[in-house]
Design a protein around this motif. Sequence first.
Motif, PDB file in Angstrom:
ATOM      1  N   TYR A  63      33.232  13.205  36.927  1.00 20.24           N
ATOM      2  CA  TYR A  63      32.507  14.343  36.345  1.00 20.24           C
ATOM      3  C   TYR A  63      33.344  15.618  36.409  1.00 20.24           C
ATOM      4  CZ  TYR A  63      28.514  17.131  34.875  1.00 20.24           C
ATOM      5  OH  TYR A  63      27.674  17.959  34.170  1.00 20.24           O
ATOM      6  N   GLN A  64      34.097  15.805  37.496  1.00 17.71           N
ATOM      7  CA  GLN A  64      34.982  16.971  37.582  1.00 17.71           C
ATOM      8  C   GLN A  64      36.036  16.905  36.472  1.00 17.71           C
ATOM      9  OE1 GLN A  64      33.721  19.149  39.812  1.00 17.71           O
ATOM     10  NE2 GLN A  64      32.362  17.368  40.062  1.00 17.71           N
ATOM     11  N   PHE A  65      36.517  15.710  36.209  1.00 13.06           N
ATOM     12  CA  PHE A  65      37.497  15.495  35.142  1.00 13.06           C
ATOM     13  C   PHE A  65      36.900  15.840  33.779  1.00 13.06           C
ATOM     14  CE2 PHE A  65      38.946  12.182  32.052  1.00 13.06           C
ATOM     15  CZ  PHE A  65      40.246  12.631  31.861  1.00 13.06           C
ATOM     16  N   MET A  66      35.688  15.376  33.530  1.00  6.50           N
ATOM     17  CA  MET A  66      35.063  15.625  32.233  1.00  6.50           C
ATOM     18  C   MET A  66      34.806  17.105  31.999  1.00  6.50           C
ATOM     19  SD  MET A  66      32.453  12.567  31.240  1.00  6.50           S
ATOM     20  CE  MET A  66      31.329  12.828  32.613  1.00  6.50           C
ATOM     21  N   LYS A  67      34.494  17.844  33.044  1.00  8.40           N
ATOM     22  CA  LYS A  67      34.227  19.278  32.896  1.00  8.40           C
ATOM     23  C   LYS A  67      35.464  20.041  32.430  1.00  8.40           C
ATOM     24  CE  LYS A  67      32.246  20.108  36.964  1.00  8.40           C
ATOM     25  NZ  LYS A  67      31.497  20.854  38.011  1.00  8.40           N
ATOM     26  N   LYS A  68      36.642  19.488  32.659  1.00  7.44           N
ATOM     27  CA  LYS A  68      37.887  20.143  32.263  1.00  7.44           C
ATOM     28  C   LYS A  68      38.290  19.815  30.826  1.00  7.44           C
ATOM     29  CE  LYS A  68      39.669  19.836  36.994  1.00  7.44           C
ATOM     30  NZ  LYS A  68      40.709  19.202  37.852  1.00  7.44           N
TER      31      LYS A  68
END
Length: 331
Positions: A63-68
Motif C-alpha cells: 500500500y505504501q508503494f501504491m501511494k507513490k
Amino acid sequence: MKIILAAPNFPQPRGNTVTVQRISDNLQKLGVETTILSTTGDAAAKPLPEADLVHGFHAYQFYQFMKKLAVPPEKYVVTLTGTDLNLDLFDKDKRKDVLSSLRGASAVHVFDEQAKGILVEELPEIAGKISVIAQGNSVFSEMDAPALKEPDTFLFILPAGIRKVKNVPEAIEMLAGLHKVKPELRLWIVGPVLEESEGEMVLRLVQKYRDWVSYLGQLPHSSMGSLYGQADVLLNTSLAEGQPAAILEAMGYGCAVLVSDVQGNNGIVSHMETGLLYKSPSEFMDYAELLMENSGLRRKVGMNAKKRIAEKHSGQNEAEKFLEIYNNLLN
C-alpha cells in the motif's frame, strides 16, 4: 498474460524474495510472463511496466508503494506474508493502511485457514475475496556445502534474517544452557543482518560462544539444500511468522524441526507428528534435549514432515491456483 509480482526488499535474501521468485518461476512454466518489482528502495520510484494484473506481497508495504504511484493499478491481488497480518494489522499507526490495502484488492491471499480467520474477524466484508493457498516448496539441486558439520556433533541450524522478530539472541541463550550438559551441540546461524542493533547483539553472542556457535552469514538460497541435508534439527524461534519457507524446505528434506508455537509455524507443524512446537524457553530446552537423545523421534517426525510437504506444498499446485485467480479477475 503479463503479471507484475511486487515484493518489499527484492532481491534481498529474505522470505518474501524466496516466495516471489519461486512463484514467478512456476508461473513462467505455465506460460505466464512475470516481472518482479521491489516495492521498497529506489526501484519503487519507477512507473509500473505494462501488465494485465499486479500481485503485491505484504499488504502494508504494498500500500505504501501504491501511494507513490502516479497511476495506481486498477486491479490488484494482495498476499499477506507475516508481519503485515500479525503485527501491522494491529499497529495503531499502520492498521488503517493495511485495511485500505485489503479493501481495495480484487483478491486477497493468505497461507492458511488460521490467517483467513484473523482477517474475517477484523474485516468481515472481504471474506468472499479471500483465497487460502499454502506455500509451495522449493526444489534444490546438489551443490557443494558452504560449511561442513563436525564429526560426532549434533547440529542445530537456525536460518533467519537477523531482526528482532526472529528472536535469534534468545535461541542462542537457550541452547547455551543445553550445551553445558550436551557439549556435542553445535549451532549454525544463517542469514543476513537486517537490523543493525540486533545484528550487533547476535554477533556478540556468537563471539561469546564461538566454540560451538557459528554465524555463516548471508548465503545464496541455492546453497540451503546442502545445509538442510546436514542438519539434525532445524530451528525457528520467531515471535511472529507468515509461513516460513525455511521450515517447509527443511521438512521437505525430512529434517526434524523445532519451532515457536506462533501463527504461521503452527499452521504447518503438527506437534509430535511433523515437528515440535514450543511455547516457552523451558519447553524449548526440554524438546531440544529430547530431540538430541531420541533418534527415533527425529526420524518419525522427519518422515511425516517429508510426506506432508509432498502432499500439501507443491510449487506447481501453488502456481496453478494463482493462475486460476488471475484468470477469474481478468475474465
